[in-house]
Write a protein that holds these residues in place. Structure first.
Motif, PDB file in Angstrom:
ATOM      1  N   ILE A  99      48.836  41.068  32.357  1.00  0.00           N
ATOM      2  CA  ILE A  99      47.620  40.358  31.940  1.00  0.00           C
ATOM      3  C   ILE A  99      47.570  38.985  32.583  1.00  0.00           C
ATOM      4  O   ILE A  99      46.543  38.568  33.114  1.00  0.00           O
ATOM      5  CB  ILE A  99      47.542  40.254  30.396  1.00  0.00           C
ATOM      6  CG1 ILE A  99      47.315  41.642  29.798  1.00  0.00           C
ATOM      7  CG2 ILE A  99      46.434  39.288  29.977  1.00  0.00           C
ATOM      8  CD1 ILE A  99      47.438  41.683  28.289  1.00  0.00           C
ATOM      9  N   GLN A 100      48.693  38.267  32.558  1.00  0.00           N
ATOM     10  CA  GLN A 100      48.741  36.933  33.170  1.00  0.00           C
ATOM     11  C   GLN A 100      48.433  37.015  34.659  1.00  0.00           C
ATOM     12  O   GLN A 100      47.696  36.179  35.200  1.00  0.00           O
ATOM     13  CB  GLN A 100      50.103  36.276  32.944  1.00  0.00           C
ATOM     14  CG  GLN A 100      50.160  34.831  33.373  1.00  0.00           C
ATOM     15  CD  GLN A 100      49.283  33.934  32.520  1.00  0.00           C
ATOM     16  OE1 GLN A 100      49.486  33.814  31.317  1.00  0.00           O
ATOM     17  NE2 GLN A 100      48.292  33.298  33.139  1.00  0.00           N
ATOM     18  N   ALA A 101      48.954  38.020  35.344  1.00  0.00           N
ATOM     19  CA  ALA A 101      48.691  38.186  36.779  1.00  0.00           C
ATOM     20  C   ALA A 101      47.205  38.431  37.038  1.00  0.00           C
ATOM     21  O   ALA A 101      46.628  37.856  37.967  1.00  0.00           O
ATOM     22  CB  ALA A 101      49.523  39.340  37.340  1.00  0.00           C
ATOM     23  N   GLU A 102      46.565  39.255  36.210  1.00  0.00           N
ATOM     24  CA  GLU A 102      45.126  39.512  36.383  1.00  0.00           C
ATOM     25  C   GLU A 102      44.317  38.255  36.101  1.00  0.00           C
ATOM     26  O   GLU A 102      43.340  37.964  36.804  1.00  0.00           O
ATOM     27  CB  GLU A 102      44.677  40.658  35.474  1.00  0.00           C
ATOM     28  CG  GLU A 102      43.222  41.035  35.617  1.00  0.00           C
ATOM     29  CD  GLU A 102      42.854  41.634  36.976  1.00  0.00           C
ATOM     30  OE1 GLU A 102      41.657  41.583  37.336  1.00  0.00           O
ATOM     31  OE2 GLU A 102      43.744  42.160  37.681  1.00  0.00           O
ATOM     32  N   LEU A 103      44.698  37.496  35.087  1.00  0.00           N
ATOM     33  CA  LEU A 103      44.017  36.232  34.800  1.00  0.00           C
ATOM     34  C   LEU A 103      44.133  35.288  35.997  1.00  0.00           C
ATOM     35  O   LEU A 103      43.141  34.668  36.397  1.00  0.00           O
ATOM     36  CB  LEU A 103      44.617  35.573  33.554  1.00  0.00           C
ATOM     37  CG  LEU A 103      44.417  36.299  32.231  1.00  0.00           C
ATOM     38  CD1 LEU A 103      45.311  35.699  31.152  1.00  0.00           C
ATOM     39  CD2 LEU A 103      42.956  36.283  31.816  1.00  0.00           C
ATOM     40  N   ASP A 104      45.322  35.182  36.559  1.00  0.00           N
ATOM     41  CA  ASP A 104      45.542  34.321  37.718  1.00  0.00           C
ATOM     42  C   ASP A 104      44.693  34.782  38.899  1.00  0.00           C
ATOM     43  O   ASP A 104      44.075  33.951  39.583  1.00  0.00           O
ATOM     44  CB  ASP A 104      47.020  34.300  38.104  1.00  0.00           C
ATOM     45  CG  ASP A 104      47.907  33.642  37.051  1.00  0.00           C
ATOM     46  OD1 ASP A 104      47.371  32.930  36.167  1.00  0.00           O
ATOM     47  OD2 ASP A 104      49.137  33.850  37.106  1.00  0.00           O
ATOM     48  N   ASP A 105      44.652  36.102  39.137  1.00  0.00           N
ATOM     49  CA  ASP A 105      43.843  36.641  40.235  1.00  0.00           C
ATOM     50  C   ASP A 105      42.366  36.324  40.066  1.00  0.00           C
ATOM     51  O   ASP A 105      41.647  36.134  41.046  1.00  0.00           O
ATOM     52  CB  ASP A 105      44.014  38.162  40.348  1.00  0.00           C
ATOM     53  CG  ASP A 105      45.366  38.557  40.914  1.00  0.00           C
ATOM     54  OD1 ASP A 105      46.094  37.671  41.413  1.00  0.00           O
ATOM     55  OD2 ASP A 105      45.697  39.770  40.847  1.00  0.00           O
ATOM     56  N   ARG A 106      41.902  36.266  38.826  1.00  0.00           N
ATOM     57  CA  ARG A 106      40.495  35.999  38.549  1.00  0.00           C
ATOM     58  C   ARG A 106      40.201  34.512  38.394  1.00  0.00           C
ATOM     59  O   ARG A 106      39.063  34.128  38.121  1.00  0.00           O
ATOM     60  CB  ARG A 106      40.051  36.748  37.291  1.00  0.00           C
ATOM     61  CG  ARG A 106      39.996  38.259  37.487  1.00  0.00           C
ATOM     62  CD  ARG A 106      39.637  38.948  36.192  1.00  0.00           C
ATOM     63  NE  ARG A 106      39.579  40.386  36.348  1.00  0.00           N
ATOM     64  CZ  ARG A 106      38.504  41.123  36.102  1.00  0.00           C
ATOM     65  NH1 ARG A 106      37.386  40.558  35.682  1.00  0.00           N
ATOM     66  NH2 ARG A 106      38.542  42.428  36.246  1.00  0.00           N
ATOM     67  N   GLY A 107      41.213  33.683  38.500  1.00  0.00           N
ATOM     68  CA  GLY A 107      41.005  32.243  38.380  1.00  0.00           C
ATOM     69  C   GLY A 107      40.762  31.783  36.952  1.00  0.00           C
ATOM     70  O   GLY A 107      40.148  30.744  36.728  1.00  0.00           O
ATOM     71  N   ILE A 108      41.251  32.537  35.989  1.00  0.00           N
ATOM     72  CA  ILE A 108      41.111  32.164  34.570  1.00  0.00           C
ATOM     73  C   ILE A 108      42.378  31.431  34.165  1.00  0.00           C
ATOM     74  O   ILE A 108      43.470  31.998  34.160  1.00  0.00           O
ATOM     75  CB  ILE A 108      40.893  33.410  33.685  1.00  0.00           C
ATOM     76  CG1 ILE A 108      39.656  34.186  34.142  1.00  0.00           C
ATOM     77  CG2 ILE A 108      40.766  32.997  32.220  1.00  0.00           C
ATOM     78  CD1 ILE A 108      39.516  35.554  33.503  1.00  0.00           C
ATOM     79  N   ASP A 109      42.222  30.149  33.840  1.00  0.00           N
ATOM     80  CA  ASP A 109      43.362  29.292  33.539  1.00  0.00           C
ATOM     81  C   ASP A 109      43.671  29.340  32.047  1.00  0.00           C
ATOM     82  O   ASP A 109      43.154  28.538  31.265  1.00  0.00           O
ATOM     83  CB  ASP A 109      43.065  27.862  33.992  1.00  0.00           C
ATOM     84  CG  ASP A 109      44.245  26.939  33.788  1.00  0.00           C
ATOM     85  OD1 ASP A 109      45.392  27.438  33.724  1.00  0.00           O
ATOM     86  OD2 ASP A 109      44.019  25.714  33.693  1.00  0.00           O
ATOM     87  N   CYS A 110      44.501  30.305  31.660  1.00  0.00           N
ATOM     88  CA  CYS A 110      44.929  30.370  30.269  1.00  0.00           C
ATOM     89  C   CYS A 110      46.302  31.018  30.196  1.00  0.00           C
ATOM     90  O   CYS A 110      46.768  31.618  31.163  1.00  0.00           O
ATOM     91  CB  CYS A 110      43.911  31.104  29.399  1.00  0.00           C
ATOM     92  SG  CYS A 110      43.842  32.873  29.575  1.00  0.00           S
TER      93      CYS A 110
END
Length: 141
Positions: A99-110
């Motif tokens: 999940i963290q990797a997908e957030l990072d790929d999408r530019g979602i900083d959380c």
């Protein structure tokens, strides 16, 4: 700080309340994403409708916003909400690193955090929708 929690929430039970309370304590504003029945594939499909599950979760005091998940992209509501934290349930099947990797790929900083466990408060308490359904079937059928 905005927090996102997500789940099926088919038959609301004390484990759900604990998870959402923990999630709410991680920030100032709790958004809950209700999994669409048609997207649930890791366990039995929910008994209750998407709308009914959303409405019951929305009625809880700790929940600021509840919505039904996206039909095809589970990260679309997260992009819309732009949270600071995604709170996973203690025993949810999700891989926090993925999940963290997908957030990072999408530019979602959380960040991705796990809620604490909750042990049954008495021997007859059930903390699983599946266990509740099984007990109903055992006692009523």
């Amino acid at each position: 700080m905005k927090v996102v929690a997500q789940g099926t929430f088919d038959i609301l039970h004390p484990g759900h309340v604990h998870y959402l309370t923990d999630a709410a304590d991680m920030g100032d504003e709790l958004h809950v994403i209700i999994a669409r029945r048609e997207n649930v594939g890791h366990k039995e499909k929910p008994v209750l409708s998407n709308e009914q599950r959303r409405d019951v979760v929305a009625a809880l005091d700790m929940v600021d916003h509840a919505r039904i998940g996206h039909p095809t992209d589970i990260f679309a509501p997260i992009e819309d909400i732009d949270p600071d934290v995604i709170a996973l349930g203690y025993d949810q099947h999700h891989d926090s690193a993925a999940i963290q990797a997908e957030l990072d790929d999408r530019g979602i900083d959380c960040t991705v955090e796990r809620a604490s466990p909750r042990e049954p408060q008495h021997e007859d308490e059930l903390l699983s929708t599946g266990d509740i359904v099984d007990r109903i079937l055992d006692r009523r059928c």
